[in-house]
Design a protein around this motif. Structure first.
Motif, PDB file in Angstrom:
ATOM      1  N   MET A 193       0.836  -1.200   0.000  1.00  0.00           N
ATOM      2  CA  MET A 193       0.000   0.000   0.000  1.00  0.00           C
ATOM      3  C   MET A 193       0.876   1.257   0.000  1.00  0.00           C
ATOM      4  O   MET A 193       1.949   1.276   0.593  1.00  0.00           O
ATOM      5  N   MET A 194       0.379   2.275  -0.676  1.00  0.00           N
ATOM      6  CA  MET A 194       1.041   3.575  -0.733  1.00  0.00           C
ATOM      7  C   MET A 194       0.059   4.622  -0.221  1.00  0.00           C
ATOM      8  O   MET A 194      -1.154   4.436  -0.327  1.00  0.00           O
ATOM      9  N   THR A 195       0.575   5.696   0.319  1.00  0.00           N
ATOM     10  CA  THR A 195      -0.268   6.790   0.792  1.00  0.00           C
ATOM     11  C   THR A 195      -0.173   7.959  -0.178  1.00  0.00           C
ATOM     12  O   THR A 195       0.915   8.450  -0.462  1.00  0.00           O
ATOM     13  N   VAL A 196      -1.320   8.375  -0.683  1.00  0.00           N
ATOM     14  CA  VAL A 196      -1.397   9.562  -1.532  1.00  0.00           C
ATOM     15  C   VAL A 196      -1.913  10.694  -0.656  1.00  0.00           C
ATOM     16  O   VAL A 196      -2.965  10.571  -0.021  1.00  0.00           O
ATOM     17  N   ALA A 197      -1.148  11.777  -0.586  1.00  0.00           N
ATOM     18  CA  ALA A 197      -1.545  12.946   0.207  1.00  0.00           C
ATOM     19  C   ALA A 197      -1.858  14.104  -0.733  1.00  0.00           C
ATOM     20  O   ALA A 197      -1.077  14.414  -1.633  1.00  0.00           O
ATOM     21  N   VAL A 198      -3.015  14.713  -0.498  1.00  0.00           N
ATOM     22  CA  VAL A 198      -3.481  15.833  -1.309  1.00  0.00           C
ATOM     23  C   VAL A 198      -3.650  17.045  -0.406  1.00  0.00           C
ATOM     24  O   VAL A 198      -4.300  16.955   0.636  1.00  0.00           O
ATOM     25  N   GLY A 199      -3.073  18.162  -0.801  1.00  0.00           N
ATOM     26  CA  GLY A 199      -3.275  19.429  -0.103  1.00  0.00           C
ATOM     27  C   GLY A 199      -3.994  20.381  -1.041  1.00  0.00           C
ATOM     28  O   GLY A 199      -3.759  20.367  -2.249  1.00  0.00           O
ATOM     29  N   THR A 200      -4.892  21.197  -0.467  1.00  0.00           N
ATOM     30  CA  THR A 200      -5.663  22.119  -1.303  1.00  0.00           C
ATOM     31  C   THR A 200      -5.550  23.552  -0.787  1.00  0.00           C
ATOM     32  O   THR A 200      -5.180  23.787   0.367  1.00  0.00           O
ATOM     33  N   ARG A 201      -5.913  24.500  -1.640  1.00  0.00           N
ATOM     34  CA  ARG A 201      -5.856  25.929  -1.287  1.00  0.00           C
ATOM     35  C   ARG A 201      -6.708  26.268  -0.063  1.00  0.00           C
ATOM     36  O   ARG A 201      -6.382  27.160   0.693  1.00  0.00           O
ATOM     37  N   ASP A 202      -7.824  25.554   0.112  1.00  0.00           N
ATOM     38  CA  ASP A 202      -8.686  25.861   1.261  1.00  0.00           C
ATOM     39  C   ASP A 202      -8.204  25.188   2.545  1.00  0.00           C
ATOM     40  O   ASP A 202      -8.901  25.207   3.554  1.00  0.00           O
ATOM     41  N   GLY A 203      -7.016  24.610   2.515  1.00  0.00           N
ATOM     42  CA  GLY A 203      -6.421  24.034   3.720  1.00  0.00           C
ATOM     43  C   GLY A 203      -6.744  22.575   3.959  1.00  0.00           C
ATOM     44  O   GLY A 203      -6.306  22.000   4.952  1.00  0.00           O
ATOM     45  N   ALA A 204      -7.489  21.954   3.075  1.00  0.00           N
ATOM     46  CA  ALA A 204      -7.796  20.525   3.244  1.00  0.00           C
ATOM     47  C   ALA A 204      -6.529  19.701   3.050  1.00  0.00           C
ATOM     48  O   ALA A 204      -5.668  20.034   2.236  1.00  0.00           O
ATOM     49  N   HIS A 205      -6.422  18.648   3.833  1.00  0.00           N
ATOM     50  CA  HIS A 205      -5.330  17.676   3.688  1.00  0.00           C
ATOM     51  C   HIS A 205      -5.981  16.305   3.720  1.00  0.00           C
ATOM     52  O   HIS A 205      -6.554  15.909   4.738  1.00  0.00           O
ATOM     53  N   VAL A 206      -5.921  15.602   2.603  1.00  0.00           N
ATOM     54  CA  VAL A 206      -6.556  14.297   2.477  1.00  0.00           C
ATOM     55  C   VAL A 206      -5.479  13.260   2.245  1.00  0.00           C
ATOM     56  O   VAL A 206      -4.573  13.468   1.424  1.00  0.00           O
TER      57      VAL A 206
END
Length: 165
Positions: free
Chosen positions: A86-99
């Motif tokens: 398994m790998m972890t994909v991390a997404v950051g967005t302009r509105d401060g979300a971190h998924v």
């Protein structure tokens, strides 16, 4: 599979899609979409970071030894297929979300370090807006679809995508 990307006729995925995946990360020219428990969709202009950690990386010698052991075990009827790493994909967005999303690796045994580094460089270009997931999609459309690419061939495709304007 090319680098961390799994490409099919409809989508560009990070990691392997399919029945074993509880979540998927899909890349289109317009949006980054996550399915599963952390579902969301963001236009590329809203994505500030996109990284993959935990991708299995091994040297060529270790990858070949692992393949040889698998073939020998299969020949002796001792082989039991394992689950992909398994790998972890991390997404950051302009509105401060971190998924963060867990996705299965697409590598049969492991990626090369260069393949992972080139994949990260391409992800950075997607986030910066200097490249697009349309590149892998177009490549898939022109490919004859036969055979699996070797690691050096996958690296060459990634380099080609990075060199594209």
């Amino acid at each position: 599979m090319v680098g961390l990307f799994w490409i099919d006729a409809e989508n560009v995925h990070l990691g392997t899609p399919g029945a074993t995946a509880t979540a998927e990360v899909l890349l289109t020219p317009e949006v980054l979409r996550v399915t599963g428990p952390a579902a969301g969709q963001w236009p590329w202009g809203e994505v500030t970071a996109l990284t993959v950690t935990g991708a299995p990386v091994r040297s060529a010698g270790v990858r070949w030894a692992g393949r040889a052991a698998t073939v020998a075990a299969a020949a002796l009827d001792l082989w039991m297929p394992g689950s992909p790493e398994m790998m972890t994909v991390a997404v950051g967005t302009r509105d401060g979300a971190h998924v963060e999303v867990l996705v299965p690796s697409g590598a049969a045994t492991a990626y090369t370090r260069r393949e992972v580094d080139l994949s990260h460089a391409l992800l950075t270009r997607f986030v910066e807006g200097t490249s697009s997931p349309a590149l892998p999609s177009r490549w898939w459309g022109t490919r004859d679809g036969t055979g699996q690419l070797r690691s050096r061939e996958r690296e060459a495709v990634l380099e080609e995508w990075l060199a594209a304007p």
